[in-house]
Enzyme design. Structure first.
Site, PDB file in Angstrom:
ATOM      1  N   THR A 142      -0.077   0.925   6.693  1.00  0.00           N
ATOM      2  CA  THR A 142       0.046  -0.221   5.800  1.00  0.00           C
ATOM      3  C   THR A 142       0.160  -1.477   6.650  1.00  0.00           C
ATOM      4  O   THR A 142       0.837  -1.473   7.676  1.00  0.00           O
ATOM      5  CB  THR A 142       1.256  -0.107   4.865  1.00  0.00           C
ATOM      6  OG1 THR A 142       1.412  -1.333   4.156  1.00  0.00           O
ATOM      7  CG2 THR A 142       2.537   0.204   5.621  1.00  0.00           C
ATOM      8  N   GLY A 143      -0.500  -2.528   6.232  1.00  0.00           N
ATOM      9  CA  GLY A 143      -0.422  -3.769   6.993  1.00  0.00           C
ATOM     10  C   GLY A 143      -1.688  -4.567   6.871  1.00  0.00           C
ATOM     11  O   GLY A 143      -2.513  -4.329   5.980  1.00  0.00           O
ATOM     12  N   THR A 144      -1.838  -5.503   7.773  1.00  0.00           N
ATOM     13  CA  THR A 144      -2.988  -6.399   7.758  1.00  0.00           C
ATOM     14  C   THR A 144      -4.243  -5.605   8.101  1.00  0.00           C
ATOM     15  O   THR A 144      -4.541  -5.348   9.269  1.00  0.00           O
ATOM     16  CB  THR A 144      -2.785  -7.498   8.816  1.00  0.00           C
ATOM     17  OG1 THR A 144      -1.422  -7.860   8.845  1.00  0.00           O
ATOM     18  CG2 THR A 144      -3.648  -8.701   8.513  1.00  0.00           C
ATOM     19  N   GLY A 145      -4.991  -5.227   7.081  1.00  0.00           N
ATOM     20  CA  GLY A 145      -6.092  -4.294   7.275  1.00  0.00           C
ATOM     21  C   GLY A 145      -7.067  -4.711   8.355  1.00  0.00           C
ATOM     22  O   GLY A 145      -7.533  -3.879   9.138  1.00  0.00           O
TER      23      GLY A 145
ATOM     24  N   GLY B 183     -10.301  -3.176   3.161  1.00  0.00           N
ATOM     25  CA  GLY B 183      -9.387  -3.141   4.304  1.00  0.00           C
ATOM     26  C   GLY B 183      -9.450  -1.834   5.060  1.00  0.00           C
ATOM     27  O   GLY B 183     -10.463  -1.120   5.044  1.00  0.00           O
ATOM     28  N   ASP B 184      -8.353  -1.520   5.726  1.00  0.00           N
ATOM     29  CA  ASP B 184      -8.298  -0.329   6.580  1.00  0.00           C
ATOM     30  C   ASP B 184      -8.072   0.968   5.809  1.00  0.00           C
ATOM     31  O   ASP B 184      -8.440   2.045   6.275  1.00  0.00           O
ATOM     32  CB  ASP B 184      -7.160  -0.475   7.597  1.00  0.00           C
ATOM     33  CG  ASP B 184      -5.807  -0.612   6.896  1.00  0.00           C
ATOM     34  OD1 ASP B 184      -5.691  -1.481   6.001  1.00  0.00           O
ATOM     35  OD2 ASP B 184      -4.868   0.136   7.224  1.00  0.00           O
TER      36      ASP B 184
ATOM     37  N   ARG C 171     -13.988  -7.507  -0.577  1.00  0.00           N
ATOM     38  CA  ARG C 171     -13.297  -7.243   0.702  1.00  0.00           C
ATOM     39  C   ARG C 171     -12.729  -5.811   0.722  1.00  0.00           C
ATOM     40  O   ARG C 171     -12.169  -5.329  -0.244  1.00  0.00           O
ATOM     41  CB  ARG C 171     -12.169  -8.262   0.884  1.00  0.00           C
ATOM     42  CG  ARG C 171     -11.314  -8.029   2.142  1.00  0.00           C
ATOM     43  CD  ARG C 171     -10.071  -7.225   1.858  1.00  0.00           C
ATOM     44  NE  ARG C 171      -9.212  -7.121   3.031  1.00  0.00           N
ATOM     45  CZ  ARG C 171      -8.199  -6.261   3.128  1.00  0.00           C
ATOM     46  NH1 ARG C 171      -7.927  -5.441   2.146  1.00  0.00           N
ATOM     47  NH2 ARG C 171      -7.461  -6.213   4.214  1.00  0.00           N
TER      48      ARG C 171
ATOM     49  N   THR D 171       0.848  -1.196   0.000  1.00  0.00           N
ATOM     50  CA  THR D 171       0.000   0.000   0.000  1.00  0.00           C
ATOM     51  C   THR D 171       0.882   1.244   0.000  1.00  0.00           C
ATOM     52  O   THR D 171       2.000   1.211   0.484  1.00  0.00           O
ATOM     53  CB  THR D 171      -0.853  -0.052   1.287  1.00  0.00           C
ATOM     54  OG1 THR D 171      -1.799  -1.087   1.128  1.00  0.00           O
ATOM     55  CG2 THR D 171      -1.548   1.253   1.588  1.00  0.00           C
TER      56      THR D 171
END
Ligand code: ASP
Length: 337
Positions: free
Chosen positions: A252-255, A231-232, A229, A201
């Site tokens: 950025t990361g696992t939403g 995400g964040d 889906r 991201t």
């Protein structure tokens, strides 16, 4: 009419990211892709910083930087975005202005050339904050924004990543591609809750010469994600946030874990109401991302000019301007050039 807002170039701060993840620790020379990514981060950070020096608003600087990153196929946003299980890009983006909490977001779009520009148009040209899917694309069309076919965003590398993810039955996160040329058969086995992959991201945060903050983020999400889906990234107060009373943040990361952590709002609350430092507030929020099974990082600028770029993976693609105007680029925890 004269403005009585002070203009002070020493207030200017800027940072951007191109995603976080865990890179292989094999000590091998950097891949060409990694070198290209560093060069792109530097070039874009220099351009955005120069705009701020010329008097651009924080909002314009983050829009410019994220649009440039969307155009760069090395990152998981715009051209080069990762693909969903159906082999399609589904792009999310958001932008926020610290001065008045103006904000705009788009999710699940595949036909608008610049998702961050559309997010900004949502903020500036509609009474709403968030649009998704076909309605968002129709809005872009009605505003005369550049429309493209989904294929415009698809690169061979992302097709290859999706094939690998399908073979391993995983929902994976970007930046394994950094080593794809060295580890062609490395399994993208990461699950959203247990990943060895990376992210990709892109985002930017800025404080301008008037002291105003802004943040923007854009992403293709996760490789092999289920269609629909989200995400964040497009969630205001989670993956993207700016408020002049506290800070500007892009994640950025696992939403899914960032959403559960209420990431940016948690940092804002600690700064605005509990007197925490930006460093401690970011660390605490990242700790809760880990508690929820996620990894990643953020870039954050406090309204006092403090800059934080924390992450709990072993790498985050990032560039920032120091107060003296020098631009730094770093990927792993230990490096800066
Ligand atoms: N946070 C993004 C998402 O979950 C992924 C990323 O950072 O690469 O959609």
């Amino acid at each position: 009419m004269t403005s009585n807002v002070q203009v002070d170039r020493s207030l200017i701060r800027f940072a951007l990211h191109g995603g976080a993840g865990d890179l292989a620790e094999d000590g091998a020379a950097e891949s060409q892709m990694l070198r290209d990514s560093r060069a792109a981060l530097r070039r874009i950070a220099e351009e955005a910083f120069a705009e701020l020096q010329r008097g651009a608003s924080a909002l314009d600087a983050v829009t410019l930087a994220v649009e440039r990153l969307e155009q760069c196929p090395l990152f998981n946003a715009g051209v080069g975005a990762v693909l969903n299980r159906a082999g399609q890009p589904e792009l999310d983006a958001a932008i926020m202005r610290g001065e008045d909490r103006g904000c705009g977001a788009v999710a699940g779009i595949a036909r608008v050339q610049s998702p961050v520009r559309l997010a900004r148009a949502v903020m500036e040209q509609t009474p709403h904050v968030m649009f998704a899917g076909i309605g968002a694309e129709q809005l872009a069309q009605s505003l005369g924004m550049p429309i493209v076919e989904p294929a415009y965003f698809i690169t061979p590398l992302r097709v290859q990543q999706l094939q690998q993810a399908r073979r391993s039955g995983s929902i994976s996160l970007d930046h394994d591609d950094q080593d794809a040329d060295k580890h062609a058969d490395a399994k993208l086995e990461a699950q959203t809750e247990n990943t060895t992959g990376g992210f990709g991201t892109v985002g930017a945060v800025a404080r301008d010469a008037r002291g105003h903050l802004a943040a923007a983020t854009s992403t293709g999400g996760l490789t092999n994600k289920l269609p629909g889906r989200i995400g964040d990234t497009p969630l205001i107060g989670v993956g993207t946030f700016a408020d002049d009373r506290s800070c500007a943040i892009s994640c950025t990361g696992t939403g899914e874990a960032f959403i559960k952590a209420g990431f940016a709002n948690a940092i804002h609350a600690r700064l605005a109401w509990s007197g925490w430092t930006l460093e401690n507030a970011c660390a605490e929020a990242l700790a809760s991302v880990r508690d929820y099974g996620g990894r990643g990082g953020c870039i954050a600028i406090g309204n006092d000019g403090s800059l934080q770029l924390p992450f709990n993976s072993n790498a985050m693609y990032r560039a920032w301007a120091e107060a003296d105007g020098r631009i730094y680029v770093a990927v792993r925890a230990s490096d800066a050039d």
